[in-house]
Design a protein around this motif. Sequence first.
Motif, PDB file in Angstrom:
ATOM      1  N   UNK A 184       0.825  -1.212   0.000  1.00  0.00           N
ATOM      2  CA  UNK A 184       0.000   0.000   0.000  1.00  0.00           C
ATOM      3  C   UNK A 184       0.856   1.258   0.000  1.00  0.00           C
ATOM      4  N   UNK A 185       0.394   2.259  -0.736  1.00  0.00           N
ATOM      5  CA  UNK A 185       0.991   3.596  -0.680  1.00  0.00           C
ATOM      6  C   UNK A 185      -0.151   4.592  -0.507  1.00  0.00           C
ATOM      7  N   UNK A 186       0.160   5.743   0.062  1.00  0.00           N
ATOM      8  CA  UNK A 186      -0.846   6.786   0.252  1.00  0.00           C
ATOM      9  C   UNK A 186      -0.426   8.044  -0.489  1.00  0.00           C
ATOM     10  N   UNK A 187      -1.407   8.884  -0.754  1.00  0.00           N
ATOM     11  CA  UNK A 187      -1.114  10.160  -1.413  1.00  0.00           C
ATOM     12  C   UNK A 187      -2.078  11.212  -0.897  1.00  0.00           C
ATOM     13  N   UNK A 188      -1.776  12.452  -1.195  1.00  0.00           N
ATOM     14  CA  UNK A 188      -2.708  13.540  -0.932  1.00  0.00           C
ATOM     15  C   UNK A 188      -3.622  13.672  -2.142  1.00  0.00           C
ATOM     16  N   UNK A 189      -4.472  14.693  -2.138  1.00  0.00           N
ATOM     17  CA  UNK A 189      -5.394  14.882  -3.258  1.00  0.00           C
ATOM     18  C   UNK A 189      -4.736  15.565  -4.456  1.00  0.00           C
ATOM     19  N   UNK A 190      -3.504  16.042  -4.314  1.00  0.00           N
ATOM     20  CA  UNK A 190      -2.874  16.746  -5.424  1.00  0.00           C
ATOM     21  C   UNK A 190      -2.582  15.787  -6.575  1.00  0.00           C
ATOM     22  N   UNK A 191      -2.706  16.303  -7.780  1.00  0.00           N
ATOM     23  CA  UNK A 191      -2.481  15.493  -8.972  1.00  0.00           C
ATOM     24  C   UNK A 191      -1.090  14.881  -8.970  1.00  0.00           C
ATOM     25  N   UNK A 192      -0.072  15.677  -8.639  1.00  0.00           N
ATOM     26  CA  UNK A 192       1.301  15.179  -8.673  1.00  0.00           C
ATOM     27  C   UNK A 192       1.518  14.094  -7.637  1.00  0.00           C
ATOM     28  N   UNK A 193       0.888  14.237  -6.467  1.00  0.00           N
ATOM     29  CA  UNK A 193       1.033  13.222  -5.422  1.00  0.00           C
ATOM     30  C   UNK A 193       0.451  11.891  -5.875  1.00  0.00           C
ATOM     31  N   UNK A 194      -0.710  11.937  -6.529  1.00  0.00           N
ATOM     32  CA  UNK A 194      -1.338  10.716  -7.036  1.00  0.00           C
ATOM     33  C   UNK A 194      -0.464  10.067  -8.102  1.00  0.00           C
ATOM     34  N   UNK A 195       0.045  10.869  -9.028  1.00  0.00           N
ATOM     35  CA  UNK A 195       0.884  10.345 -10.110  1.00  0.00           C
ATOM     36  C   UNK A 195       2.155   9.719  -9.545  1.00  0.00           C
ATOM     37  N   UNK A 196       2.778  10.388  -8.578  1.00  0.00           N
ATOM     38  CA  UNK A 196       4.008   9.855  -7.968  1.00  0.00           C
ATOM     39  C   UNK A 196       3.735   8.525  -7.269  1.00  0.00           C
ATOM     40  N   UNK A 221      -7.761   3.431  -4.958  1.00  0.00           N
ATOM     41  CA  UNK A 221      -8.882   3.782  -4.079  1.00  0.00           C
ATOM     42  C   UNK A 221      -8.746   5.239  -3.661  1.00  0.00           C
ATOM     43  N   UNK A 222      -8.573   6.107  -4.650  1.00  0.00           N
ATOM     44  CA  UNK A 222      -8.422   7.540  -4.411  1.00  0.00           C
ATOM     45  C   UNK A 222      -9.049   8.277  -5.587  1.00  0.00           C
ATOM     46  N   UNK A 223      -9.598   9.472  -5.343  1.00  0.00           N
ATOM     47  CA  UNK A 223     -10.226  10.223  -6.438  1.00  0.00           C
ATOM     48  C   UNK A 223      -9.198  10.679  -7.462  1.00  0.00           C
ATOM     49  N   UNK A 224      -9.582  10.612  -8.735  1.00  0.00           N
ATOM     50  CA  UNK A 224      -8.659  10.948  -9.815  1.00  0.00           C
ATOM     51  C   UNK A 224      -9.190  12.072 -10.703  1.00  0.00           C
ATOM     52  N   UNK A 225      -9.984  12.958 -10.151  1.00  0.00           N
ATOM     53  CA  UNK A 225     -10.648  13.965 -10.968  1.00  0.00           C
ATOM     54  C   UNK A 225      -9.702  14.671 -11.932  1.00  0.00           C
ATOM     55  N   UNK A 226      -8.545  15.077 -11.442  1.00  0.00           N
ATOM     56  CA  UNK A 226      -7.619  15.851 -12.268  1.00  0.00           C
ATOM     57  C   UNK A 226      -6.492  15.006 -12.859  1.00  0.00           C
ATOM     58  N   UNK A 227      -6.405  13.736 -12.448  1.00  0.00           N
ATOM     59  CA  UNK A 227      -5.240  12.938 -12.844  1.00  0.00           C
ATOM     60  C   UNK A 227      -5.599  11.721 -13.683  1.00  0.00           C
ATOM     61  N   UNK A 228      -6.823  11.653 -14.191  1.00  0.00           N
ATOM     62  CA  UNK A 228      -7.272  10.456 -14.896  1.00  0.00           C
ATOM     63  C   UNK A 228      -6.383  10.132 -16.088  1.00  0.00           C
ATOM     64  N   UNK A 229      -6.132  11.103 -16.950  1.00  0.00           N
ATOM     65  CA  UNK A 229      -5.376  10.840 -18.170  1.00  0.00           C
ATOM     66  C   UNK A 229      -3.941  10.424 -17.858  1.00  0.00           C
ATOM     67  N   UNK A 230      -3.314  11.127 -16.911  1.00  0.00           N
ATOM     68  CA  UNK A 230      -1.929  10.791 -16.575  1.00  0.00           C
ATOM     69  C   UNK A 230      -1.825   9.393 -15.978  1.00  0.00           C
ATOM     70  N   UNK A 231      -2.745   9.063 -15.067  1.00  0.00           N
ATOM     71  CA  UNK A 231      -2.716   7.743 -14.440  1.00  0.00           C
ATOM     72  C   UNK A 231      -3.003   6.651 -15.471  1.00  0.00           C
TER      73      UNK A 231
END
Length: 339
Positions: A102-114, A130-140
């Motif tokens: 498991x890894x955790x991230x904040x809601x920021x796009x860069x945090x999710x991508x990292x 299991x985290x919202x991807x509103x701004x990071x869908x395409x990158x992920x």
Amino acid sequence: MSTQQYDRGPAMRDVAAAAGVSAQTVSRVLNEHPNVQDSTRRRVQAVIDELGYRRNNTARALVTGRSKTIGVLTLATNNYSRSSLALGVELGAREAGYTVNSVTSSLSTQSVIDAVSRLVFQGVDGIIIAAPLQEAVEQVAKITARIPTVNTDGSSGMGDRMVGVDQDLAAVMATKHLLDLGHKTVWHLAGPLEWSDASSRLNSWRRTLQEAGCEVPPELHGDWSPESGYHNGLILGRMPEVTAIFVASDEMAFGVIRALTELGRRIPEDVSVVGIDDIDLAAYSNPPLTTVRQSFEDTGRRAVQRLVAQITNPEISTPPDLVAPSLMVRASTAPPPAP
């Protein structure tokens, strides 16, 4: 059979020697190969248990190309839904013979991508997001294009990778329940708009009121916490026209109920309150909370099952796995007070 001491830890050849079989047979037992006699399987398993043999996953990954590890991305939060879903993933992975990284991230796009990039780099067989991807869908989507991935938060753009509860239906059920009781309209305390679940519930609440010909009041927003529910409840409780509130989570609903009670607004005689989630405390609040039930633990298990199916057969394509929630009617809702 006698137990030996191994400075290095027992190896597969030690198991084979103790069981009187070949190392290949031991390997077949470990990998649940069907071409092993039941008596042989039981004998080998007994030796494995006695010697305390643990397979070398690194070596196994080199041979099979699989690490038998599932990566899970969650938000850094103590929110009930996140912990319950993580438990479901853990149990489902154990049943499927996988371990969880498991890894955790904040809601920021860069945090999710990292965070997603770290899981890919660690060589997991698949990823559950299991985290919202509103701004990071395409990158992920680009990062996970070559690795089996399942998303549990209903973000757009994930296609057949989605597993979860129908959030649109959840909001419709909550809103219609209050309208069917006779309330002229329903106020809504929504979650953070960065969360796809919150956005979906908000849009469905608004659409349901419009289709019913009801006035759509301005929505309020919280951060899923009881504290944010309490502060918004102090606002709503001072408005005499408010007789029905749909709250986007049970935890916020508890805060709303506390605020209304402090202001002298009776529940449900003066104001009806509906939550979403049906966490364990919902049935024991005062009054017991009417809520829309969604099983996070079940969602975690289903996400693992979908992911393992993708790992086993990368070409598989199935529709999004969205299950219907259920309305749990309790004592926090009633018809509106008489004029």
